[in-house]
Design a protein around this motif. Structure first.
Motif, PDB file in Angstrom:
ATOM      1  N   ILE A 197       5.334   2.559   3.684  1.00 30.05           N
ATOM      2  CA  ILE A 197       5.819   2.931   5.015  1.00 30.05           C
ATOM      3  C   ILE A 197       5.896   4.449   5.205  1.00 30.05           C
ATOM      4  N   PRO A 198       6.468   5.210   4.259  1.00 33.11           N
ATOM      5  CA  PRO A 198       6.476   6.672   4.453  1.00 33.11           C
ATOM      6  C   PRO A 198       5.063   7.261   4.588  1.00 33.11           C
ATOM      7  N   GLN A 199       4.120   6.722   3.829  1.00 30.79           N
ATOM      8  CA  GLN A 199       2.727   7.189   3.931  1.00 30.79           C
ATOM      9  C   GLN A 199       2.147   6.850   5.297  1.00 30.79           C
ATOM     10  N   LEU A 200       2.408   5.643   5.767  1.00 30.30           N
ATOM     11  CA  LEU A 200       1.897   5.224   7.071  1.00 30.30           C
ATOM     12  C   LEU A 200       2.516   6.073   8.184  1.00 30.30           C
ATOM     13  N   ASN A 201       3.813   6.379   8.058  1.00 28.06           N
ATOM     14  CA  ASN A 201       4.476   7.237   9.041  1.00 28.06           C
ATOM     15  C   ASN A 201       3.795   8.606   9.093  1.00 28.06           C
ATOM     16  N   GLN A 202       3.534   9.179   7.936  1.00 30.81           N
ATOM     17  CA  GLN A 202       2.875  10.487   7.866  1.00 30.81           C
ATOM     18  C   GLN A 202       1.464  10.413   8.436  1.00 30.81           C
ATOM     19  N   ASN A 203       0.746   9.346   8.104  1.00 26.65           N
ATOM     20  CA  ASN A 203      -0.629   9.183   8.589  1.00 26.65           C
ATOM     21  C   ASN A 203      -0.664   9.076  10.109  1.00 26.65           C
ATOM     22  N   ALA A 204       0.304   8.362  10.678  1.00 25.77           N
ATOM     23  CA  ALA A 204       0.348   8.184  12.136  1.00 25.77           C
ATOM     24  C   ALA A 204       0.558   9.527  12.832  1.00 25.77           C
ATOM     25  N   VAL A 205       1.468  10.343  12.303  1.00 28.50           N
ATOM     26  CA  VAL A 205       1.730  11.655  12.891  1.00 28.50           C
ATOM     27  C   VAL A 205       0.509  12.552  12.729  1.00 28.50           C
TER      28      VAL A 205
ATOM     29  N   ILE B 179      -5.624   4.834  11.482  1.00 27.69           N
ATOM     30  CA  ILE B 179      -5.172   5.383  10.212  1.00 27.69           C
ATOM     31  C   ILE B 179      -5.651   4.488   9.079  1.00 27.69           C
ATOM     32  N   ASP B 180      -5.747   5.074   7.902  1.00 28.22           N
ATOM     33  CA  ASP B 180      -6.184   4.324   6.732  1.00 28.22           C
ATOM     34  C   ASP B 180      -5.069   3.418   6.231  1.00 28.22           C
ATOM     35  N   ALA B 181      -5.460   2.271   5.725  1.00 27.15           N
ATOM     36  CA  ALA B 181      -4.504   1.380   5.088  1.00 27.15           C
ATOM     37  C   ALA B 181      -4.064   2.014   3.773  1.00 27.15           C
ATOM     38  N   VAL B 182      -2.853   1.717   3.365  1.00 29.83           N
ATOM     39  CA  VAL B 182      -2.345   2.193   2.085  1.00 29.83           C
ATOM     40  C   VAL B 182      -2.764   1.184   1.022  1.00 29.83           C
ATOM     41  N   SER B 183      -3.364   1.684  -0.046  1.00 26.41           N
ATOM     42  CA  SER B 183      -3.830   0.834  -1.130  1.00 26.41           C
ATOM     43  C   SER B 183      -2.686  -0.013  -1.676  1.00 26.41           C
ATOM     44  N   GLY B 184      -2.919  -1.305  -1.808  1.00 24.98           N
ATOM     45  CA  GLY B 184      -1.901  -2.209  -2.325  1.00 24.98           C
ATOM     46  C   GLY B 184      -0.950  -2.734  -1.274  1.00 24.98           C
ATOM     47  N   ALA B 185      -1.122  -2.277  -0.032  1.00 23.68           N
ATOM     48  CA  ALA B 185      -0.234  -2.711   1.051  1.00 23.68           C
ATOM     49  C   ALA B 185      -1.060  -3.087   2.279  1.00 23.68           C
ATOM     50  N   THR B 186      -2.058  -3.903   2.053  1.00 23.33           N
ATOM     51  CA  THR B 186      -3.007  -4.255   3.109  1.00 23.33           C
ATOM     52  C   THR B 186      -2.330  -4.935   4.292  1.00 23.33           C
ATOM     53  N   TYR B 187      -1.474  -5.914   4.032  1.00 29.12           N
ATOM     54  CA  TYR B 187      -0.832  -6.654   5.131  1.00 29.12           C
ATOM     55  C   TYR B 187       0.151  -5.759   5.884  1.00 29.12           C
ATOM     56  N   THR B 188       0.931  -5.000   5.131  1.00 27.21           N
ATOM     57  CA  THR B 188       1.886  -4.082   5.758  1.00 27.21           C
ATOM     58  C   THR B 188       1.146  -3.050   6.594  1.00 27.21           C
ATOM     59  N   SER B 189       0.064  -2.507   6.055  1.00 28.48           N
ATOM     60  CA  SER B 189      -0.721  -1.506   6.781  1.00 28.48           C
ATOM     61  C   SER B 189      -1.303  -2.082   8.061  1.00 28.48           C
ATOM     62  N   GLY B 190      -1.827  -3.295   7.980  1.00 30.16           N
ATOM     63  CA  GLY B 190      -2.406  -3.939   9.162  1.00 30.16           C
ATOM     64  C   GLY B 190      -1.365  -4.185  10.237  1.00 30.16           C
ATOM     65  N   GLY B 191      -0.198  -4.666   9.836  1.00 29.73           N
ATOM     66  CA  GLY B 191       0.881  -4.893  10.786  1.00 29.73           C
ATOM     67  C   GLY B 191       1.378  -3.591  11.388  1.00 29.73           C
ATOM     68  N   TYR B 192       1.447  -2.562  10.544  1.00 27.97           N
ATOM     69  CA  TYR B 192       1.898  -1.246  11.006  1.00 27.97           C
ATOM     70  C   TYR B 192       0.948  -0.719  12.075  1.00 27.97           C
ATOM     71  N   LYS B 193      -0.347  -0.790  11.807  1.00 28.61           N
ATOM     72  CA  LYS B 193      -1.347  -0.275  12.750  1.00 28.61           C
ATOM     73  C   LYS B 193      -1.287  -1.033  14.077  1.00 28.61           C
ATOM     74  N   GLU B 194      -1.096  -2.348  14.004  1.00 28.06           N
ATOM     75  CA  GLU B 194      -1.038  -3.164  15.219  1.00 28.06           C
ATOM     76  C   GLU B 194       0.202  -2.817  16.053  1.00 28.06           C
TER      77      GLU B 194
END
Length: 88
Positions: free
Chosen positions: A47-55, A62-77
């Protein structure tokens, strides 16, 4: 602040809230994230990586975080649904 829709993933819901200023994402945070067991550990890292990537990206492209495919997909959506409210 704009709140995206809660997106259900295989490991739990992800919901993102962003702050937009001057047409740019200035802050992103997850209001909901998968938790329980290993999901708590994965979300805690992803989540912290995804937050930084979004900003940094200023978009939901944004790129998915390795090992967190489902979380990354939900985050992007959820992020995209928040951006849709901003007209972006």
């Amino acid at each position: 602040m704009l709140t995206g829709s809660a997106v259900q993933t295989d490991y739990g819901p992800v919901q993102v809230r962003i702050t937009v200023s001057g047409g740019k994402i200035t802050q992103a945070e997850a209001l909901q994230q998968p938790s329980g067991g290993r999901s708590t550990q994965i979300s805690g890292t992803a989540i912290p990586q995804l937050n930084q990537n979004a900003v940094a990206a200023g978009s939901a492209d944004i790129d998915a975080v390795s090992g967190a495919t489902y979380t990354s997909g939900g985050y992007k959506e959820s992020l995209q649904s928040a951006l849709d409210q901003a007209g972006g």
